[in-house]
Write a protein that holds these residues in place. Structure first.
Motif, PDB file in Angstrom:
ATOM      1  N   VAL A 290       0.848  -1.191   0.000  1.00 18.42           N
ATOM      2  CA  VAL A 290       0.000   0.000   0.000  1.00 18.42           C
ATOM      3  C   VAL A 290       0.886   1.245   0.000  1.00 18.42           C
ATOM      4  CG1 VAL A 290      -1.972  -1.097   1.130  1.00 18.42           C
ATOM      5  CG2 VAL A 290      -0.193  -0.044   2.513  1.00 18.42           C
ATOM      6  N   PRO A 291       0.391   2.334  -0.583  1.00 18.65           N
ATOM      7  CA  PRO A 291       1.205   3.564  -0.605  1.00 18.65           C
ATOM      8  C   PRO A 291       1.193   4.218   0.765  1.00 18.65           C
ATOM      9  CG  PRO A 291      -0.933   3.952  -1.613  1.00 18.65           C
ATOM     10  CD  PRO A 291      -0.929   2.521  -1.185  1.00 18.65           C
ATOM     11  N   ARG A 292       2.150   3.795   1.643  1.00 19.94           N
ATOM     12  CA  ARG A 292       2.065   4.233   3.042  1.00 19.94           C
ATOM     13  C   ARG A 292       2.318   5.717   3.209  1.00 19.94           C
ATOM     14  NH1 ARG A 292       7.242   3.881   5.259  1.00 19.94           N
ATOM     15  NH2 ARG A 292       8.709   2.818   3.912  1.00 19.94           N
ATOM     16  N   ARG A 293       2.979   6.351   2.246  1.00 19.22           N
ATOM     17  CA  ARG A 293       3.176   7.803   2.376  1.00 19.22           C
ATOM     18  C   ARG A 293       1.898   8.566   2.010  1.00 19.22           C
ATOM     19  NH1 ARG A 293       8.214   6.189   0.535  1.00 19.22           N
ATOM     20  NH2 ARG A 293       9.795   6.423   2.142  1.00 19.22           N
TER      21      ARG A 293
ATOM     22  N   ARG B 149      -4.913  -6.058   4.732  1.00 19.45           N
ATOM     23  CA  ARG B 149      -4.629  -5.887   6.163  1.00 19.45           C
ATOM     24  C   ARG B 149      -4.216  -4.451   6.439  1.00 19.45           C
ATOM     25  NH1 ARG B 149      -0.099  -8.819   8.329  1.00 19.45           N
ATOM     26  NH2 ARG B 149      -0.872  -8.166  10.339  1.00 19.45           N
ATOM     27  N   ARG B 150      -4.813  -3.848   7.463  1.00 19.57           N
ATOM     28  CA  ARG B 150      -4.427  -2.546   7.993  1.00 19.57           C
ATOM     29  C   ARG B 150      -4.400  -1.422   6.963  1.00 19.57           C
ATOM     30  NH1 ARG B 150      -2.769  -3.679  12.694  1.00 19.57           N
ATOM     31  NH2 ARG B 150      -4.505  -2.327  13.029  1.00 19.57           N
ATOM     32  N   LEU B 151      -5.334  -1.481   5.998  1.00 22.10           N
ATOM     33  CA  LEU B 151      -5.355  -0.474   4.925  1.00 22.10           C
ATOM     34  C   LEU B 151      -5.464   0.944   5.492  1.00 22.10           C
ATOM     35  CD1 LEU B 151      -5.461   0.001   1.849  1.00 22.10           C
ATOM     36  CD2 LEU B 151      -7.939  -0.092   2.011  1.00 22.10           C
ATOM     37  N   TRP B 152      -6.379   1.129   6.444  1.00 18.18           N
ATOM     38  CA  TRP B 152      -6.585   2.461   7.028  1.00 18.18           C
ATOM     39  C   TRP B 152      -5.318   2.949   7.725  1.00 18.18           C
ATOM     40  CZ3 TRP B 152      -9.516   6.693   7.190  1.00 18.18           C
ATOM     41  CH2 TRP B 152      -9.382   7.551   8.283  1.00 18.18           C
TER      42      TRP B 152
ATOM     43  N   ALA C  26       2.895  -2.088  10.911  1.00 21.76           N
ATOM     44  CA  ALA C  26       2.931  -0.895  10.059  1.00 21.76           C
ATOM     45  C   ALA C  26       3.026  -1.296   8.596  1.00 21.76           C
ATOM     46  CB  ALA C  26       4.100  -0.012  10.461  1.00 21.76           C
ATOM     47  N   ASP C  27       4.157  -1.774   8.167  1.00 19.86           N
ATOM     48  CA  ASP C  27       4.344  -2.213   6.792  1.00 19.86           C
ATOM     49  C   ASP C  27       5.611  -3.061   6.775  1.00 19.86           C
ATOM     50  OD1 ASP C  27       4.844  -2.541   4.115  1.00 19.86           O
ATOM     51  OD2 ASP C  27       4.057  -0.569   3.575  1.00 19.86           O
ATOM     52  N   PRO C  28       5.524  -4.303   6.319  1.00 23.57           N
ATOM     53  CA  PRO C  28       6.694  -5.188   6.358  1.00 23.57           C
ATOM     54  C   PRO C  28       7.930  -4.579   5.708  1.00 23.57           C
ATOM     55  CG  PRO C  28       4.742  -6.390   5.649  1.00 23.57           C
ATOM     56  CD  PRO C  28       4.340  -4.957   5.765  1.00 23.57           C
TER      57      PRO C  28
END
Ligand code: SF4
Ligand code: SF4
Length: 296
Positions: free
Chosen positions: A137-140, A197-200, A241-243
């Protein structure tokens, strides 16, 4: 497969539940009952605002000191086009300094009830055998969402995220029966079950984006002992958070998880079978080579 809870996760659950109770208890004791039912009984409902602790995760008062979530404070200033009162501004700065020094997203990992719900849904999903893809997912993006929220607040003259925020929705719903934010919360649960998982938390939450920026200065960091690592990948599978934020330490390119996205949740530390990961204080400079990493 069910995972047993590690020590840090148990500690985190205690803190998450404690914070939820801390915010719910004063209005309940003041007579607001549960979900707004039975409020005040036959008498008038008292206001708990005079107590030592009162408020929500957006704004609260602790022994008379106001605390403000930094995004909410900027939203209010953008919407009103004026500075907050000095005491409120001090409250927002206090939150920024404390989380900035510890680790910005420690709020997400240890305090936010949406993360608690997300982890609960994730655990239930695994028990029920519902598979969701582990999408990149684009975490930024959540930093961009935070900027958009502030700009929109300035445009419409109203702090827009506060209207739909799921963060305060949990305790407001539990105590007052308020439904603001409940729709967002429901959408988050559906996305957790069906999309990713944990998109929000990973990609969309503007408050998470705000704390992500603060996280770059955090002094509580996950550090690796490269000699002990057997590259089993259990830490990346556990990461809330993000692997990908663990990739530099696992590749031997860094000594600590440096990404502002790390929530200091300790799920990776708990999951590591060889105790190669641990928390350490301080933020050593990024090493130039693997040799430098091993010296640290
Ligand atoms: S790197 Fe570790 S401490 Fe940081 S968010 Fe991931 S699991 Fe939590
Ligand atoms: S869980 Fe521990 S041993 Fe496994 S890859 Fe991560 S740091 Fe290495």
């Amino acid at each position: 497969m069910t995972r047993s809870m590690g020590k840090i996760t148990v500690a985190r659950r205690v803190v998450q539940v404690f914070v939820l109770v801390l915010f719910c208890l004063p209005p309940m004791l003041a007579g607001w009952g549960l979900a707004g039912l039975f409020a005040g009984g036959d008498g008038e409902v008292a206001t708990p605002a005079e107590g030592a602790f009162f408020g929500s995760l957006s704004s609260s008062s602790v022994v008379g000191v106001p605390l403000f979530d930094p995004l909410g404070a900027v939203e209010v200033m953008a919407a009103s086009r004026s500075l907050l009162a000095a005491s409120a501004l001090t409250g927002a700065l206090l939150v920024i300094v404390v989380y900035g020094l510890v680790r910005g997203r420690a709020f997400c990992g240890w305090v936010c009830p949406v993360n608690l719900i997300g982890e609960g849904v994730d655990a239930a999903r695994r028990r029920l055998g519902i598979e969701v893809p582990e999408r990149t997912v684009p975490r930024r993006a959540k930093v961009g969402v935070a900027v958009a929220v502030v700009l929109l607040s300035a445009l419409v003259g109203f702090p827009v995220f506060e209207l739909i925020s799921p963060i305060g929705a949990v305790n407001k719903g539990l105590v007052f029966g308020g439904l603001a934010g409940a729709g967002t919360l429901l959408a988050i649960v559906i996305a957790e079950l069906l999309v990713s998982r944990r998109l929000w938390c990973r990609a969309l939450c503007p408050l998470g984006g705000t704390f992500q920026v603060l996280g770059r200065a955090g002094q509580v960091n996950v550090a690796i002992d490269h000699d002990a690592c057997i590259h089993c990948d259990k830490c990346t599978q556990a990461c809330l958070a993000d692997p990908v934020i663990l990739a530099p330490v696992l590749a031997g390119e860094d000594a600590i998880v440096r990404a502002g996205d790390c929530m200091a949740c300790g799920a990776c530390v708990d999951a590591c079978p060889t105790s190669a990961l641990r928390f350490r204080l301080g933020r050593p400079r990024r090493p130039a080579s693997r040799k430098d990493v091993n010296k640290m």
